[in-house]
Design a protein around this motif. Structure first.
Motif, PDB file in Angstrom:
ATOM      1  N   TRP A  75       6.968   8.562  -4.317  1.00 13.92           N
ATOM      2  CA  TRP A  75       7.887   8.657  -3.178  1.00 13.92           C
ATOM      3  C   TRP A  75       9.154   9.326  -3.660  1.00 13.92           C
ATOM      4  O   TRP A  75       9.665   9.029  -4.736  1.00 13.92           O
ATOM      5  N   HIS A 132       4.844  11.149   5.442  1.00  9.63           N
ATOM      6  CA  HIS A 132       4.694  10.994   3.999  1.00  9.63           C
ATOM      7  C   HIS A 132       3.260  10.630   3.651  1.00  9.63           C
ATOM      8  O   HIS A 132       2.843  10.763   2.511  1.00  9.63           O
ATOM      9  N   ALA A 133       2.498  10.166   4.641  1.00  4.73           N
ATOM     10  CA  ALA A 133       1.120   9.781   4.360  1.00  4.73           C
ATOM     11  C   ALA A 133       0.266  11.025   4.188  1.00  4.73           C
ATOM     12  O   ALA A 133       0.481  12.041   4.840  1.00  4.73           O
ATOM     13  N   GLY A 134      -0.692  10.920   3.285  1.00  6.19           N
ATOM     14  CA  GLY A 134      -1.542  12.070   3.010  1.00  6.19           C
ATOM     15  C   GLY A 134      -2.365  12.477   4.213  1.00  6.19           C
ATOM     16  O   GLY A 134      -2.703  13.641   4.375  1.00  6.19           O
ATOM     17  N   ARG A 135      -2.733  11.488   5.029  1.00  2.00           N
ATOM     18  CA  ARG A 135      -3.538  11.799   6.198  1.00  2.00           C
ATOM     19  C   ARG A 135      -2.849  11.225   7.434  1.00  2.00           C
ATOM     20  O   ARG A 135      -3.217  10.163   7.952  1.00  2.00           O
ATOM     21  N   ASP A 138      -4.541   9.813  10.514  1.00  2.00           N
ATOM     22  CA  ASP A 138      -5.261   8.539  10.493  1.00  2.00           C
ATOM     23  C   ASP A 138      -4.322   7.341  10.565  1.00  2.00           C
ATOM     24  O   ASP A 138      -4.750   6.209  10.360  1.00  2.00           O
ATOM     25  N   TRP A 141      -4.699   3.674  11.978  1.00  2.00           N
ATOM     26  CA  TRP A 141      -5.309   2.531  11.300  1.00  2.00           C
ATOM     27  C   TRP A 141      -4.293   1.460  10.942  1.00  2.00           C
ATOM     28  O   TRP A 141      -4.660   0.377  10.514  1.00  2.00           O
ATOM     29  N   ASN A 155      -3.833  -4.634   6.811  1.00  3.79           N
ATOM     30  CA  ASN A 155      -3.524  -5.609   5.765  1.00  3.79           C
ATOM     31  C   ASN A 155      -2.153  -6.220   6.023  1.00  3.79           C
ATOM     32  O   ASN A 155      -1.136  -5.590   5.784  1.00  3.79           O
ATOM     33  N   SER A 158       0.770  -6.298   3.416  1.00  6.52           N
ATOM     34  CA  SER A 158       1.465  -5.106   2.927  1.00  6.52           C
ATOM     35  C   SER A 158       2.832  -4.938   3.572  1.00  6.52           C
ATOM     36  O   SER A 158       2.946  -4.911   4.797  1.00  6.52           O
ATOM     37  N   LEU A 160       4.418  -2.368   3.913  1.00  6.87           N
ATOM     38  CA  LEU A 160       4.436  -1.155   4.721  1.00  6.87           C
ATOM     39  C   LEU A 160       3.999  -1.459   6.150  1.00  6.87           C
ATOM     40  O   LEU A 160       4.499  -0.861   7.102  1.00  6.87           O
TER      41      LEU A 160
ATOM     42  N   CYS B  99      -1.405  -1.976   0.102  1.00  8.28           N
ATOM     43  CA  CYS B  99      -2.078  -1.000   0.957  1.00  8.28           C
ATOM     44  C   CYS B  99      -2.094  -1.512   2.394  1.00  8.28           C
ATOM     45  O   CYS B  99      -2.644  -2.569   2.664  1.00  8.28           O
ATOM     46  N   VAL B 120      -5.134   6.330   4.002  1.00 13.59           N
ATOM     47  CA  VAL B 120      -4.277   7.249   4.741  1.00 13.59           C
ATOM     48  C   VAL B 120      -3.301   7.962   3.811  1.00 13.59           C
ATOM     49  O   VAL B 120      -2.591   8.865   4.241  1.00 13.59           O
ATOM     50  N   GLY B 121      -3.233   7.552   2.568  1.00 18.76           N
ATOM     51  CA  GLY B 121      -2.430   8.281   1.592  1.00 18.76           C
ATOM     52  C   GLY B 121      -0.946   7.961   1.588  1.00 18.76           C
ATOM     53  O   GLY B 121      -0.129   8.867   1.496  1.00 18.76           O
ATOM     54  N   THR B 122      -0.601   6.683   1.655  1.00 19.86           N
ATOM     55  CA  THR B 122       0.833   6.356   1.594  1.00 19.86           C
ATOM     56  C   THR B 122       1.373   6.425   0.168  1.00 19.86           C
ATOM     57  O   THR B 122       2.573   6.420  -0.023  1.00 19.86           O
ATOM     58  N   ARG B 123       0.491   6.422  -0.815  1.00 17.59           N
ATOM     59  CA  ARG B 123       0.834   6.454  -2.247  1.00 17.59           C
ATOM     60  C   ARG B 123       1.588   5.203  -2.718  1.00 17.59           C
ATOM     61  O   ARG B 123       2.114   5.159  -3.822  1.00 17.59           O
ATOM     62  N   TYR B 124       1.661   4.203  -1.857  1.00 19.01           N
ATOM     63  CA  TYR B 124       2.333   2.966  -2.231  1.00 19.01           C
ATOM     64  C   TYR B 124       1.595   2.314  -3.395  1.00 19.01           C
ATOM     65  O   TYR B 124       2.199   1.779  -4.328  1.00 19.01           O
TER      66      TYR B 124
END
Lengths: 470, 290, 179
Positions: A75, A132-135, A138, A141, A155, A158, A160, B99, B120-124
């Motif tokens: 990040w 910032h998310a790769g996808r 999606d 979700w 989850n 988390s 986040l 995650c 989803v790729g948050t990289r957390y």
């Protein structure tokens, strides 16, 4: 007898009639947009379109790799900007909700623009967790909805996901609070445009006003729900930044894993938010000639809040160092020494001087009452608070546990561009707001007016003089 | 050990379930890097090129960390310890907790699994990994002119392992303990057990499944197996007094144990410069006999 | 809006309050007042009871809290059988307990606030009858600017002239009866 609103003349100067308040605040809305406004709005809109939307498009097309992030520093600008914008949003809620609960009438004339700032800032903030998310596509979700993937939901452990709930709640509740506050003012504008025969404008503001007519029974309910909303927003604003700080505090990364984070982040958020409110109001009161509504008293009060919160933040910085030493944790100590003297020491000292040292100048009344000095210092606050988040995120990640995986992070032009673009988005929203919506809460400011003068076009009543006598 | 909650690994399940673990003997490791290459080949790890490597975006699931000791001022005279580092499959995995979409969770056989489809790729997770073993797909590495390596041409694609997904951009990936081999081995054991009536919980024989790195290691430093089987080779190594886990104080409870390197040196030859290189791994790996 | 109202217009809120006090003292029921801003203390002269929206908000909040806890306990904890075989799908996440109550606190709090705030505001709009695009029923086009209006239901009072007289005496600049 009835209760009169507490009146302090300083909060409203050179104003004698209720209609004068309406006139002053409706003037920018009625007037044709001036050249200055058109120029700056166009610039902002271009920056927004090109830098924010354009570069986000490029990012989505190419992948997160166009940023300067790497395996170690996952990040960088993205979450820094997210926390920065959320923090800015917090002063708006604080001014509108917390000061309402404390019966601080000085908030009446600045709460509208502060709340608007909240909403636009949270909008800017909400972009970053999204992109910032790769996808990005999606991200649905995150939503806890039953799905075709069996019982695989979200989850709830988390932080986040907590963020998603916190930001959604914060954005929507702030929006409702802001809009609710504007309904009576929309009604005022509707009737004003009707009187002037401007049917289109009257129709638009009429639709927005929900048919408000100022019934005392509904005012009674309205005031109660405003108060309850303020009561709900107060813990909400504290919880939102606490939860944002838990993104870091609940992790195992040295430098993030700190129990001081929630109060420290909240203080920082209020600090940065007030800095931004100062910046905006100084410009707005000058451009729209609102010096009678946003008075020196307001500017001084905000400067005092900035000293208090800036010093709190400074205390937190020093506490962190003390705890790092006192904990005896090897990694924790290293991270803090590295923070102050390592590769990113320049960022740390920019943060420290902007956040802790420069606000101390506000102790001087001369500086507090000088709008130029206040403006410059408020910019410093904004810069300092951006660097605070950068320092926390990047310096903790770039040298953590395993020295084999230490790396530095250099942002790319795409990251700078998107950050600039969010300023475009923010200012576009803010300029549109300041042109088309009542920037000052008319009905609340009217409660500050003591002993109004008789408006024009109204015949003399029998009792007027007698009332003025008591 | 102090813990706030009960472990999900229950004693009564030990006969029923497998718990995959790995032991790496640092005495045997020569740092040759064959395991890294084997891992890349087995798991379709993309080649990303010099530019990406320079910005620390290597995709290797496995790496070999080096720790130096001795007289650090005299580069001729340092001793080095190699530590192959891959996903530690922690029982209390910090990556799983953070995650938001449950893309990485624990399986019943002790793996820290990674579902690419859900990510989803948050990289957390990568940020929260103390070992920094998670790799993010910054770009699409296959069929991409910018990454003109084996995944960009039909011939090169023949090298790909059909049992392993080629990952899409924007998802996280990491060592899976060669889960495709584990699943295959378990299935074979079950199929065989049907004839011998051990039921659905039949376990593969110890040593029947080898991970790619283990298979390739020329000195046999890597041992893989079931911790729930007290007689397995890896269980014995886990009970060895040389066994330690990396970054034990973070209490991630890794499934990988390292066996300390032992050197036969006289005490006065050992000069460990802790001031410059005093990291925990080193303290573990540098237990010199007195 | 109801027809047949006695309408008195004032330009000063203090005058309006004075007139209200007089009307209230004489036992004349007030239909409603229309003011550009809320006047504190007006409720006592109009027999307005404290709104129960606060209670509604509290209930909505409880609803949000239980919804959140049920959702999280049911989904992550496997505490609920929602019709699927959830028990068998309890997922080991980082070795945490399935019912990690501490982890549920933030979302439980946020949903409480979300439900309480939105539920209350929606209820407010339902009971007041305001909706987007509703046409306002105005007695004076300045009642949202600087004119303060008191209305009395002409059907519920007799001696209309006497009431009008009182209102004029008390400072109304215009008194009329709507058709």
């Amino acid at each position: 007898m009835h209760v009169e609103a507490q009146v302090r003349a300083k909060l409203l100067t050179n104003t004698e009639q209720y209609s004068q308040i309406t006139d002053d605040i409706a003037r920018p809305i009625e007037a044709a947009p001036n050249k200055e406004w058109l120029f700056w709005t166009t610039i902002s809109a271009i920056v927004m379109t090109v830098c924010c939307f354009g570069l986000i498009g490029y990012l989505l097309w190419e992948g997160i790799g166009v940023w300067g992030l790497n395996t170690e520093v996952g990040w960088g600008f993205d979450i820094t900007n997210f926390v920065f914008w959320v923090g800015i949003g917090h002063a708006g809620t604080l001014i509108s909700a917390v000061l309402l609960l404390f019966r601080q009438t000085w908030r009446n004339s600045i709460n509208r623009s502060a709340e608007a700032m909240t909403i636009f800032a949270v909008l800017c903030a909400a972009i970053f967790p999204g992109i910032h998310a790769g996808r990005t596509w999606d991200l649905i979700w995150f939503a806890p909805i039953p799905n075709t993937r069996g019982t695989l939901w979200a989850n709830f452990n988390s932080p986040l996901l907590w963020d998603v709930f916190a930001i959604t709640t914060y954005l929507t509740v702030s929006l409702v609070f802001w809009y609710l506050g504007m309904i009576p003012d929309f009604a005022t504008l509707r009737d004003r445009f009707t009187r002037k025969g401007k049917d289109v404008a009257a129709g638009i503001y009429g639709a927005l006003s929900f048919g408000w007519e100022g019934s005392a029974r509904n005012w009674s309910r309205y005031e109660i729900i405003s108060l309850i909303l303020a009561g709900l927003c107060t813990p909400l604003v504290l919880s939102v930044h606490s939860i944002v700080s838990m993104d870091f505090a609940t992790s195992v990364v040295p430098g993030w894993h700190t129990t001081i984070f929630p109060p420290y982040f909240v203080a920082g958020a209020i600090f940065s938010g007030f800095g931004m409110v100062q910046t905006l109001l100084i410009v707005m009161r000058r451009i729209y000639k609102l010096e009678n509504y946003i008075t020196m008293e307001h500017m001084e009060n905000m400067a005092k809040v900035v000293i208090a919160t800036g010093t709190t933040v400074g205390l937190a910085y020093m506490t962190e160092f003390f705890v790092a030493w006192y904990s005896g944790s090897f990694f924790e100590r290293y991270v803090f020494i590295n923070r102050a003297f390592g590769d990113y020491a320049w960022a740390y000292w920019i943060m420290f001087s902007c956040n802790v040292l420069s606000p101390q100048l506000f102790w001087s009344k001369k500086i507090r009452t000088s709008m130029t000095a206040t403006f410059i210092l408020s910019i410093f606050v904004n810069i300092g608070m951006w660097f605070e988040r950068f320092v926390i995120i990047v310096t903790s990640l770039h040298h953590d546990y395993v020295p084999a995986r230490w790396a530095n992070y250099t942002p790319t032009w795409v990251e700078f561009g998107i950050f600039l673009g969010t300023f475009g988005l923010f200012f576009t929203c803010f300029f549109l707001f300041s042109k088309f919506l009542p920037v000052i809460n008319m009905f609340e400011v009217k409660t500050l007016l003591h002993r109004p003068k008789k408006p024009s076009g109204i015949p003399e009543g029998k009792k007027d003089e007698a009332v003025h006598a008591h | 050990m102090i813990t706030l909650w009960d472990s999900h690994y229950k004693e009564e399940n030990a006969n029923r379930l497998i718990r995959w673990v790995m032991a790496i003997d640092l005495n045997k490791c020569t740092g040759c890097g064959a395991c890294v290459v084997a891992c890349n080949a087995e798991n379709n790890v993309p080649v990303v090129g010099k530019k990406e490597i320079m910005t620390h975006r290597d995709m290797h699931w496995m790496r070999i960390d080096r720790y130096y000791s001795g007289d650090l001022d005299n580069a001729e005279n340092v001793s080095v310890v190699f530590q192959p580092m891959m996903c530690q499959h922690c029982a209390n995995a910090p990556c799983e907790t953070v995650c938001p979409v449950l893309a990485t969770v624990h399986t019943s056989d002790g793996l820290n699994s990674m579902s690419y489809n859900r990510c989803v790729g948050t990289r957390y997770c990568a940020n929260n990994c103390p070992y920094k073993v998670r790799r993010f797909n910054w770009f699409k590495y296959h069929n991409n002119e910018n990454f003109d390596f084996h995944q960009n041409n039909p011939l090169g694609k023949l090298v790909l392992n059909p049992d392993v997904t080629v990952r899409f951009r924007g998802v996280m990936e990491k060592c899976s303990f060669c889960v495709q081999r584990l699943q295959d081995g378990k299935l074979r054991a079950k199929v065989n057990a049907k004839q011998t009536d051990a039921g659905a919980f039949a376990k593969p024989k110890d040593g029947a499944i080898k991970t790619a790195c283990q298979q390739t290691c020329p000195t046999g430093a890597i041992v893989f197996g079931d911790l729930n089987d007290p007689e397995s080779e890896v269980s014995k190594l886990f009970r060895d007094e040389r066994a330690f886990t990396a970054l034990e104080e973070v209490k991630t409870l890794p499934s990988v144990s390292y066996l300390t390197r032992i050197r036969n040196q006289k005490a006065d030859e050992v000069k460990v410069n802790h001031a410059e290189h005093g990291h925990k791994e080193e303290e573990h790996t540098e237990k010199h006999p007195s | 809006m109801k027809s047949n109202l006695i309408v008195a217009k004032f330009w000063n809120p203090d005058t309006l309050m004075d007139a209200l006090a007089e009307v209230h003292h004489k036992g004349i029921p007030v239909y409603d007042c229309y003011t550009p801003f809320p006047i504190h203390g007006i409720e006592q002269y109009m027999d307005i009871k404290r709104t129960r929206l606060t209670i509604a908000s509290f209930i909505y909040g409880l609803l949000g809290l239980s919804a959140a806890l049920l959702l999280m306990a049911g989904v992550n904890g496997g505490a609920l059988d929602l019709g699927w075989d959830i028990k068998s799908w309890q997922i080991d996440v980082g070795g945490k307990p399935y019912l990690a109550w501490v982890d549920f606190v933030p979302i439980a709090f946020e949903l409480t606030v979300l439900f309480a705030a939105h539920g209350m505001v929606i209820t407010f709009f339902i009971i007041t009858g305001y909706y987007p695009g509703k046409k306002a029923e105005l007695l004076d086009d300045r009642q949202t600017d600087d004119v303060f209006i008191m209305t009395i239901d002409a059907d519920k009072v007799v001696r209309h002239d006497e009431i009008k007289q009182i209102l004029t005496e008390k400072g109304a600049f215009e008194v009329k009866t709507t058709a």
